[in-house]
Design an enzyme around this catalytic site. Sequence first.
Site, PDB file in Angstrom:
ATOM      1  N   HIS A   1       0.852  -1.201   0.000  1.00 43.85           N
ATOM      2  CA  HIS A   1       0.000   0.000   0.000  1.00 43.85           C
ATOM      3  C   HIS A   1       0.881   1.242   0.000  1.00 43.85           C
ATOM      4  O   HIS A   1       1.397   1.658   1.043  1.00 43.85           O
ATOM      5  CB  HIS A   1      -0.933   0.020   1.213  1.00 43.85           C
TER       6      HIS A   1
ATOM      7  N   TYR B   1      -8.412  16.673  -1.962  1.00 45.12           N
ATOM      8  CA  TYR B   1      -7.136  17.193  -1.477  1.00 45.12           C
ATOM      9  C   TYR B   1      -6.135  17.192  -2.628  1.00 45.12           C
ATOM     10  O   TYR B   1      -6.251  16.400  -3.574  1.00 45.12           O
ATOM     11  CB  TYR B   1      -6.595  16.359  -0.308  1.00 45.12           C
TER      12      TYR B   1
ATOM     13  N   ASP C   1       2.007   2.981   3.269  1.00 41.43           N
ATOM     14  CA  ASP C   1       1.080   4.103   3.031  1.00 41.43           C
ATOM     15  C   ASP C   1       1.827   5.383   2.653  1.00 41.43           C
ATOM     16  O   ASP C   1       1.293   6.480   2.747  1.00 41.43           O
ATOM     17  CB  ASP C   1       0.160   4.355   4.227  1.00 41.43           C
TER      18      ASP C   1
END
Length: 273
Positions: free
Chosen positions: A13, A31, A230
């Site tokens: 990820h 965003y 992440d």
Amino acid sequence: MPFKPPPFACDAHCHVFGPAARFPYDPKAAYVPEDAPFEALQKLHSSLGLQRAVIVHASCHGADMRVTLDAIARSKGAYRGTAIIDSSCTERDFQRMHAGGIRGVRFNFVKHLGGRPDVGFFRKTVDRLRAMGWHLILHLDAQDLVGFESTFRKLPVPFVIDHMGRVKAADGLEQPPFKTLLGFLRNENAWVKICGAERVSSKGPPFTDAVPFAQALIEAAPDRVLWGTDWPHPNVKWLPDDAALLDLFPLMEPEPALQQKILVENPARLYGF
């Protein structure tokens, strides 16, 4: 001593953002991040000792898949990816993405990122994924685990829950969203990512209050757990150090055989490395 991942360990990820001059951000995005290009991701993986990765196409690029397909192509077989699609996606687009290393579609249920997808489009996409042999990625708020429990239990394709379901560590292991997530893992189609410790944590760095949640998920379904960085950590309260996040992994799972399963074997099976 820093944790050294096994050969062919996968960051399952991570994201690539821009550069905007080449891969513009979606003007409707909730965003707009700073550029985090392919070269920076490769540098991170080299420093951490990670040889494979899954690029999770992010909502800031909308359904324009060019940035993710470019990163996969430049990885020379080391990366796979997941897609975001809209109603304009054709069968030819699916085939092109498959050839480019895409193996799943991500749906975003998180309210601050735009909220829930259209139910009809979601179901139609699930049928397409079934035919493609792909899977779903579900990015949820914790309460969605309970609210959509019956929908997710019936899914006929593999589905992966991002970031441990974004549960709040302060609410404890007995909170209804986490108990629901553990219940999902009795279904052979259900997978979970034990990334996002910085999102689950209620105490902040070093995010160790997220570790018991990862441990419980591994115990429930070690064959269907993935781990990732992440990177570059969009929309977080505390920006983590990636090496420190990797060092949390042996706290989550100290057994080398299960480390190998989570970091190497599970992602290889799901993404076809």
